[in-house]
Design an enzyme around this catalytic site. Structure first.
Site, PDB file in Angstrom:
ATOM      1  CE1 TYR A   9      -3.233  -2.696  -0.140  1.00 37.38           C
ATOM      2  CE2 TYR A   9      -3.978  -2.141   2.060  1.00 37.38           C
ATOM      3  CZ  TYR A   9      -4.105  -2.886   0.907  1.00 37.38           C
ATOM      4  OH  TYR A   9      -5.122  -3.807   0.798  1.00 37.38           O
TER       5      TYR A   9
HETATM    6  P1  FDA Z   1       2.574  -2.454 -10.611  1.00 34.48           P
HETATM    7  O1  FDA Z   1       2.769  -3.006 -11.959  1.00 34.48           O
HETATM    8  O2  FDA Z   1       2.141  -1.041 -10.494  1.00 34.48           O
HETATM    9  O3  FDA Z   1       3.870  -2.714  -9.751  1.00 34.48           O
HETATM   10  C1  FDA Z   1       4.003  -2.344  -8.397  1.00 34.48           C
HETATM   11  C2  FDA Z   1       5.478  -2.271  -8.035  1.00 34.48           C
HETATM   12  O4  FDA Z   1       6.123  -3.512  -8.265  1.00 34.48           O
HETATM   13  C3  FDA Z   1       6.256  -1.253  -8.857  1.00 34.48           C
HETATM   14  O5  FDA Z   1       7.306  -0.731  -8.077  1.00 34.48           O
HETATM   15  C4  FDA Z   1       6.820  -2.084  -9.987  1.00 34.48           C
HETATM   16  O6  FDA Z   1       7.953  -1.516 -10.600  1.00 34.48           O
HETATM   17  C5  FDA Z   1       7.133  -3.385  -9.285  1.00 34.48           C
HETATM   18  N1  FDA Z   1       7.019  -4.540 -10.156  1.00 34.48           N
HETATM   19  C6  FDA Z   1       5.941  -4.892 -10.874  1.00 34.48           C
HETATM   20  N2  FDA Z   1       6.177  -6.018 -11.539  1.00 34.48           N
HETATM   21  C7  FDA Z   1       7.430  -6.393 -11.255  1.00 34.48           C
HETATM   22  C8  FDA Z   1       8.234  -7.481 -11.663  1.00 34.48           C
HETATM   23  N3  FDA Z   1       7.791  -8.390 -12.500  1.00 34.48           N
HETATM   24  N4  FDA Z   1       9.498  -7.560 -11.195  1.00 34.48           N
HETATM   25  C9  FDA Z   1       9.971  -6.624 -10.346  1.00 34.48           C
HETATM   26  N5  FDA Z   1       9.239  -5.562  -9.922  1.00 34.48           N
HETATM   27  C10 FDA Z   1       7.983  -5.445 -10.367  1.00 34.48           C
HETATM   28  N6  FDA Z   1      -2.752  -5.695  -2.011  1.00 34.48           N
HETATM   29  C11 FDA Z   1      -3.004  -6.767  -1.210  1.00 34.48           C
HETATM   30  O7  FDA Z   1      -2.086  -7.297  -0.604  1.00 34.48           O
HETATM   31  N7  FDA Z   1      -4.264  -7.243  -1.097  1.00 34.48           N
HETATM   32  C12 FDA Z   1      -5.316  -6.735  -1.776  1.00 34.48           C
HETATM   33  O8  FDA Z   1      -6.440  -7.206  -1.653  1.00 34.48           O
HETATM   34  C13 FDA Z   1      -5.064  -5.605  -2.630  1.00 34.48           C
HETATM   35  N8  FDA Z   1      -6.065  -5.016  -3.331  1.00 34.48           N
HETATM   36  C14 FDA Z   1      -5.805  -3.934  -4.150  1.00 34.48           C
HETATM   37  C15 FDA Z   1      -6.842  -3.339  -4.870  1.00 34.48           C
HETATM   38  C16 FDA Z   1      -6.581  -2.252  -5.696  1.00 34.48           C
HETATM   39  C17 FDA Z   1      -7.724  -1.620  -6.471  1.00 34.48           C
HETATM   40  C18 FDA Z   1      -5.271  -1.748  -5.809  1.00 34.48           C
HETATM   41  C19 FDA Z   1      -4.995  -0.560  -6.684  1.00 34.48           C
HETATM   42  C20 FDA Z   1      -4.237  -2.345  -5.106  1.00 34.48           C
HETATM   43  C21 FDA Z   1      -4.496  -3.432  -4.265  1.00 34.48           C
HETATM   44  N9  FDA Z   1      -3.478  -4.037  -3.539  1.00 34.48           N
HETATM   45  C22 FDA Z   1      -3.757  -5.124  -2.732  1.00 34.48           C
HETATM   46  C23 FDA Z   1      -2.109  -3.515  -3.612  1.00 34.48           C
HETATM   47  C24 FDA Z   1      -1.281  -4.329  -4.612  1.00 34.48           C
HETATM   48  O9  FDA Z   1      -0.882  -5.542  -4.014  1.00 34.48           O
HETATM   49  C25 FDA Z   1      -0.019  -3.521  -4.984  1.00 34.48           C
HETATM   50  O10 FDA Z   1      -0.376  -2.304  -5.536  1.00 34.48           O
HETATM   51  C26 FDA Z   1       0.855  -4.315  -5.960  1.00 34.48           C
HETATM   52  O11 FDA Z   1       2.156  -3.825  -5.942  1.00 34.48           O
HETATM   53  C27 FDA Z   1       0.298  -4.249  -7.347  1.00 34.48           C
HETATM   54  O12 FDA Z   1       0.999  -5.048  -8.237  1.00 34.48           O
HETATM   55  P2  FDA Z   1       0.902  -4.715  -9.793  1.00 34.48           P
HETATM   56  O13 FDA Z   1       1.784  -5.659 -10.504  1.00 34.48           O
HETATM   57  O14 FDA Z   1      -0.536  -4.635 -10.183  1.00 34.48           O
HETATM   58  O15 FDA Z   1       1.443  -3.231  -9.804  1.00 34.48           O
END
Ligand code: FDA
Length: 538
Positions: free
Chosen positions: A474
């Protein structure tokens, strides 16, 4: 008379600006040239490169932006977006970014609360793993391989397709990307029974700063420990994760019970704090606080929505809750039996029954928001809640909520040092706060951000202290950032200890080993320590 310095200033600014714009354009062109040289003719990288001259640049950029706070005309945009189809594209992107001084932002699902996967103040490229989203489920061995660009919904769908009694303990919002979610911890409605998503990772494929593909064995246990909760975009690019699946009954039960201030909400929420974390591990409960219309015409009230998942049938659940939490007044009519995967949609607030929605990355409305998190080790007194409610009546809180999610169970049994995520035994629940606003109100975003900061400041009395802990996934830049372009151990400790407590030092040690030049960085990435800091004994 004007001083000569003042009259020269506009001229100097124009020169400086055009110099930096020229340098920028060069590094961007050199980057593209470098990519074309590094890719074989047969696997031409050109089809996965988007620059601002491409008609689909904006749609690719916007596609997975979850928080539209970071998609305004003023938001810094990447020079180039690369959506690799094969590993060599990623290796070329790392090599050419390094060579041309461009930063890489890695994006999987784009849910970062502060937009760190697609925004940077320095010239940058986005490596979007959109096309790396294969999921292979092996029910016989109860494991799965899932690529980082998949969403957790895609993982859930593929598991449910093959088994009604296997599941995976990760988040509720199914559009969240695996890459960011697993690398920052990842909790959901199975957290009390099984812990975090990261607790169930048993292998991973990572591309390191030198472009090598490494797995658990070749990366070693320190790095493998770090990527399971220590944060993405610090240690390398995680391509895929091997996870252990968990067992669940074919039928689970969910309920929602709403209580407002006129129905004793304050007392019931207060009581829940003593009960939620102590219930059997098979029950997860959370409470969502919002402002709603009161039953009295024209009045508003505070509503506490109590939601639960029980890993079993309704007949067992009712007597259990009536015995342990009679104040809630649960009745059979509040409960619904369903499969585990349907319970994901239920908790996610998705009304459709079709599981296909789990495959839709755009199924949920995109928002504009600021959020924060806390951990509670002591219950808040009733008077404390009475101080929270008026904040939700303030005009900036039109779209706002506070969520409390019970911990305990398996989370109490896992040592703080097992993974970088340290918020384990002793936490009654995690609290999170969110405030949202519309696109039209973006220019006044500061007043909404101030509202959530005031709420956060009020909560200080009641939440964890020294450090005041926060959930890394978060993401909250209010709790501290690295200096732009320069990351110091001292500066990073300020936010690092809040997210990781004493595990921060081990993360720094791993970073120093695997990326001493600090190529993979963002506003909250773990710093390596320089030789002079080493001498000082960090
Ligand atoms: P994104 O692509 O934005 O990446 C997030 C971070 O990780 C960035 O710093 C990125 O550079 C890095 N990253 C991404 N992919 C990578 C990879 N392959 N290798 C290395 N680094 C990488 N959390 C939770 O625990 N329980 C929940 O129920 C929820 N629910 C929720 C709902 C909504 C609407 C949102 C917006 C967010 C959540 N979250 C959550 C939070 C979520 O776990 C957190 O935002 C994650 O980092 C999202 O991962 P993404 O790959 O979608 O994000």
């Amino acid at each position: 008379m004007k001083s000569p310095h003042f009259s020269l200033l506009p001229f100097l600014l124009v020169v400086l600006f055009s110099l930096s714009a020229t340098t920028l354009a060069h590094s961007h062109e050199d980057f593209l040239h470098c990519l074309s040289l590094r890719s074989a003719k047969s696997d031409s990288i050109s089809r996965v490169i988007y620059t601002q001259n491409n008609s689909s640049y904006s749609s690719i950029l916007e596609a997975s932006i979850q928080n539209h706070r970071f998609s305004t005309p003023a938001t810094p945009k990447p020079s180039v977006i690369v959506t690799p189809l094969q590993i060599s594209h990623i290796q070329a992107t790392i090599y050419c970014s390094k060579k041309n001084g461009l930063q890489i932002r890695i994006r999987s699902g784009g849910h970062d609360f502060e937009g760190l996967s697609y925004v940077s103040e320095v010239p940058f490229v986005i490596l979007d793993l959109l096309n790396f989203r294969a999921v292979e489920v092996d029910t016989k061995n109860k494991v799965a391989w899932v690529e980082s660009g998949a969403t957790i919904g895609e993982l859930y769908y593929r598991i449910a397709e093959k088994s009604k009694t296997l599941a995976f303990p990760a988040g509720v919002c199914h559009t969240v990307g695996v890459g960011g979610h697993f690398s920052g911890g990842g909790y959901g409605i199975l957290v009390r029974k099984y812990g975090l998503a990261a607790d169930h990772v048993i292998d991973a494929h990572l591309i390191d700063v030198k472009g090598r593909i490494i797995d658990r064995k070749s990366m070693g246990e320190d790095l493998f420990w770090a990527i399971r909760g220590g944060g993405g975009n610090t240690f390398g690019i995680v391509l895929a994760w091997k996870v252990k699946l968990v067992s669940i009954p074919a039928v689970v039960t969910v309920f929602t019970v709403n209580r407002d201030l006129e129905q004793n909400a304050t007392k019931i929420v207060h009581r829940w704090q003593y009960i939620g974390h102590k219930l059997p591990d098979d029950i997860f409960t959370d409470v969502t606080i919002t402002k709603v219309n009161s039953s009295q015409e024209g009045k508003k009230t505070i509503q506490a929505a109590f939601k639960a998942l029980f890993l079993g049938g309704v007949d067992k659940l009712i007597p259990l809750i009536q015995d342990r939490f009679p104040e809630l007044g649960l009745v059979k009519e509040n409960c619904i039996e369903m499969s585990w995967v349907e319970s994901i949609l239920y908790f996610g607030g998705v009304s459709t029954k079709s599981l296909d929605i789990l495959l839709d990355r755009n199924a949920l409305p995109k928002q504009i928001f600021k959020a924060k998190s806390d951990y509670l080790k002591e219950p808040i007194p009733e008077s404390g809640f009475e101080g929270i409610w008026p904040k939700f009546f303030e005009k900036e809180a039109e779209v706002s909520l506070m969520m409390m999610e019970a911990f305990g169970g398996k989370m109490d049994a896992i040592p703080e040092t097992e993974l970088p995520y340290p918020h384990r035994a002793g936490n009654l629940y995690q609290a999170s706060y969110l405030v949202g606003w519309s696109k039209e109100e973006n220019a006044e975003s500061q007043k909404y951000v101030s509202w959530i900061r005031r709420l956060y400041s009020y909560m200080a009395t009641y939440v964890s202290k020294s450090p005041r802990e926060a959930y890394y996934n978060y993401r909250d830049l209010d709790i501290g950032t690295n200096n732009n372009g320069y990351t110091s151990y001292a500066q990073a400790s300020i936010w690092g200890r809040k997210y990781f407590k004493n595990n921060f030092n081990r993360l720094v040690h791993v970073k120093t080993m695997v990326d001493p030049e600090n190529f993979f960085k963002n506003e909250q990435s773990i710093p390596p320590i320089s030789p002079s800091q080493k001498k000082k004994g960090h």
